[in-house]
Design an enzyme around this catalytic site. Structure first.
Site, PDB file in Angstrom:
ATOM      1  N   ASP A 162       0.864  -1.166   0.000  1.00 42.28           N
ATOM      2  CA  ASP A 162       0.000   0.000   0.000  1.00 42.28           C
ATOM      3  C   ASP A 162       0.914   1.234   0.000  1.00 42.28           C
ATOM      4  O   ASP A 162       2.081   1.135   0.381  1.00 42.28           O
ATOM      5  CB  ASP A 162      -0.879  -0.022   1.259  1.00 42.28           C
ATOM      6  CG  ASP A 162      -1.626   1.279   1.478  1.00 42.28           C
ATOM      7  OD1 ASP A 162      -2.289   1.742   0.530  1.00 42.28           O
ATOM      8  OD2 ASP A 162      -1.525   1.837   2.587  1.00 42.28           O
ATOM      9  N   ASP A 184      -1.885  -0.770   5.897  1.00 42.31           N
ATOM     10  CA  ASP A 184      -2.138  -0.217   7.226  1.00 42.31           C
ATOM     11  C   ASP A 184      -3.578   0.215   7.455  1.00 42.31           C
ATOM     12  O   ASP A 184      -3.939   0.598   8.567  1.00 42.31           O
ATOM     13  CB  ASP A 184      -1.231   0.989   7.478  1.00 42.31           C
ATOM     14  CG  ASP A 184      -1.668   2.210   6.678  1.00 42.31           C
ATOM     15  OD1 ASP A 184      -1.982   2.044   5.474  1.00 42.31           O
ATOM     16  OD2 ASP A 184      -1.702   3.317   7.243  1.00 42.31           O
ATOM     17  N   ASP A 191      -7.087  -1.857   3.081  1.00 35.65           N
ATOM     18  CA  ASP A 191      -6.134  -2.929   2.784  1.00 35.65           C
ATOM     19  C   ASP A 191      -6.561  -4.276   3.361  1.00 35.65           C
ATOM     20  O   ASP A 191      -5.970  -5.306   3.026  1.00 35.65           O
ATOM     21  CB  ASP A 191      -4.748  -2.578   3.350  1.00 35.65           C
ATOM     22  CG  ASP A 191      -4.209  -1.272   2.820  1.00 35.65           C
ATOM     23  OD1 ASP A 191      -4.330  -1.047   1.600  1.00 35.65           O
ATOM     24  OD2 ASP A 191      -3.679  -0.471   3.608  1.00 35.65           O
TER      25      ASP A 191
END
Length: 635
Positions: free
Chosen positions: A300, A500, A504
């Protein structure tokens, strides 16, 4: 809960047996054999007869029975307790993953302020229907997917899209459930409610990924698939040819000793312990083995490769204005605003230790900027649209805006007395350790590295270039991130996902191993992941991959050494040279050798950290800038 009591009682029984031997004519190590051994034997029987598979439970059951048959009750209880501990840790991980779903549901808004007739009423979310007009105030979460009908607001969409900047919303713009209103008041028309919302889809994706995530075959299970039948065949053949039952039992003992059973759990325990000392929480042995096999790692962007916070990246000065003067005027106005852009500008003013002047006639223009009187002149701070509305826009301003957007930055303009005097650019800064981490991962065999982000292509490309990532997927919603993980899996890769945020969670769950940045990330991401980096240090991702690879090497060494010794002992047992007592000696000596080899992992990460190179100060201070240390903010 019962497993804790079983393990506690078994551990006490083993400790008493080790210290005092028999108590009142009874060996208390039998407690561990019975309390821990019976569930393992039951599981082995189910796998063998119902699933038609041979796994480590079968191997452990044979080892327990063989050890008990020659009076090695303590060794049998020890093996049973260790394997019960491993089973309990796996079950605990599953329970943790399920709690992530519950927390996602709880994070959704439970009520909405809906217009009923001429009045606004707060109603339960389940009573909101398509077409309702909903009021969303600052600090509230959007309760449905819909379209803005009136008002302006800055929405933080990071939970769903991962975008680092709040997005300004005005009439006609689409909004999503679960996003946070940071500034302004909007009225929205509900288009999708309940299970039809984007937030609900994310929750369903996490649930589906948890259900369909195939169980991973452990390295020991693969070995057990050929060790178990081989040992049984050898024992039967020896008994048929010699008629000596003792020889046959001895073969079972030396073929399935504690060493082989301890080969994996001792290495896993040492590896997990080493990681914990360095701020890495590994939730299961499977996760540690899988991270060592990963050959595709997806990152990410916001909060993972970047710090997840807006920072002033540079100041463009016009008409011979000093950069500190541009910051001074902007910070003076922005100190009265709670917008994330305003907070970043005020922080830049504090770092430059500028003295902020008094502001008169301060006004907020929602979604556009702020204005006020400073030292007798009107000062404007805001976006291009605001400056156009105020009649201050120029061709120069338009060009500067386009350049910054292509570079993935946000441009904030400053005018005084109706004249543009400067531009402040803001960006989410790349972590200083990002580029070195990506390089280390490639060096250690992770050949497929990609970045997934909800940000626009310009911002994504800029961050990827600085971090050293060549494959970029921009403008990705949670479902798209999930699909990319699935595509890599279908291509035969062992996939790791690092993230995080809530957005995600589906990808973290679907990957072979999910890694969450725990300190700055959401609790949901941490619960959905298999590994959590507790101190938010991205370099720990490379560390845990290397630890996983090293752990697999140690497990293989343990299995090979114990198997070679086994084969030699089996040959001696077949010829009658090695009896049960000798078999027990080989059994214990090999176990000690395996434990000592596994213990090397305890200090493995400490050794890696000793050789880490510190990040040069120049890189740390200018990590998100392409100016090579020559821009205003780097001086």
């Amino acid at each position: 809960m019962w497993e804790k009591w079983v393990m506690a009682i078994s551990a006490i029984g083993l400790l008493v047996s080790w210290l005092y031997g028999e108590v009142g004519g009874f060996d208390l190590s039998w407690l561990a054999v019975l309390l821990c051994g019976i569930p393992i034997a039951w599981s082995a029987g189910k796998e063998l007869f119902q699933e038609r598979t041979v796994n480590s439970d079968v191997l452990v059951t044979i080892a327990i029975i063989a050890a008990v048959s020659i009076g090695e009750t303590f060794a049998a209880g020890e093996v049973a307790l260790i394997m019960m501990l491993g089973m309990w840790l796996e079950q605990r991980t599953v329970a943790k993953a399920a709690s992530a779903l519950e927390e996602m549901v709880q994070m959704a808004p439970q009520t909405a302020t809906v217009k009923r007739g001429d009045d606004w009423m707060e109603v339960p979310l389940e009573k909101v229907v398509q077409g309702d007009l909903i009021l969303v105030k600052p600090g509230e979460k959007v309760p449905v997917d819909g379209v803005v009908k009136s008002g302006q607001a800055a929405l933080n969409q990071a939970a769903l899209t991962g975008e680092s900047l709040p997005v300004d919303k005005r009439s006609g713009d689409e909004v999503f459930m679960g996003t946070l209103n940071t500034n302004g008041v909007i009225e929205i028309e509900a288009k999708r409610v309940g299970d039809e919302t984007t937030f609900a889809k994310v929750t369903r994706l996490v649930a589906e990924a948890m259900e369909r995530k195939a169980p991973v075959q452990r390295l020991l299970d693969r070995w057990a698939a050929w060790i178990v039948p081989t040992s049984l065949v050898a024992a039967v053949l020896v008994y048929l040819f010699t008629g000596d039952l003792v020889r046959a039992v001895t073969i079972l003992i030396v073929f399935c000793p504690c060493a082989l059973v301890l080969a994996t759990p001792t290495a896993i325990m040492a590896g997990i312990g080493s990681a914990a000392k360095h701020g890495i929480l590994i939730k299961s042995g499977v996760a540690l083995e899988q991270i060592g096999l990963v050959n595709a790692l997806l990152f990410d962007k916001t909060g993972t490769l970047t710090e997840g916070k807006l920072q002033v990246a540079g100041v463009a000065r016009l008409h011979n204005q000093d950069a500190d003067e541009v910051i001074r005027l902007a910070a003076a106005l922005e100190q009265h605003s709670e917008h994330p852009v305003a907070q970043a500008i005020v922080k830049a003013g504090e770092e430059r230790t500028v003295t902020l002047p008094k502001v008169d006639s301060f006004l907020v223009h929602p979604g556009n900027g702020v204005s006020g009187q400073i030292e007798g002149q009107q000062v404007l701070v805001g976006n291009r649209r605001f400056f156009t509305d105020m009649g201050v826009a120029t061709e120069e301003l338009e060009q500067m805006k386009e350049e910054q957007e292509q570079a993935g930055r946000t441009a904030v303009f400053v005018a005084r007395g109706g004249k543009l005097i400067g531009m402040i650019t803001l960006a989410d800064r790349v972590r200083t350790e990002a580029r070195e981490t990506i390089g280390l991962l490639r060096l250690h065999g992770v050949g497929n590295i990609a970045m997934l982000t909800g940000d626009n292509r310009g911002a994504a490309a800029q961050i990827a270039q600085q971090a050293g990532v060549t494959t970029v997927y921009a403008e990705q919603f949670p479902e798209a991130k999930y699909r990319h993980v699935e595509e890599y899996r279908k291509q035969g890769h062992v996939v790791g996902m690092v993230g995080d945020g809530i957005n995600d969670a589906p990808a973290l769950t679907s990957a072979h191993v999910g890694i969450a940045m725990g300190a700055g990330g959401t609790q949901i991401a941490a619960e959905a992941a298999d590994i959590v980096i507790m101190n938010d240090d991205l370099s720990k991702v490379a560390d845990v991959v290397r630890l996983g690879q090293k752990t697999l090497r140690v497990i293989r060494e343990n299995l090979i050494v114990s198997s070679v010794i086994n084969l030699g002992a089996v040959a001696l047992a077949m010829w009658g040279v090695l009896g049960p007592v000798g078999g027990a000696f080989v059994h214990n000596a090999t176990s000690v050798l395996v434990v000592l080899n596994s213990a090397r992992l305890i200090h493995y990460l400490s050794g890696l950290n000793k050789h880490k190179r510190p990040t040069p100060p120049s890189l740390a201070s200018c990590s998100s800038c392409t100016c090579k240390g020559e821009c205003e903010m780097s001086r």
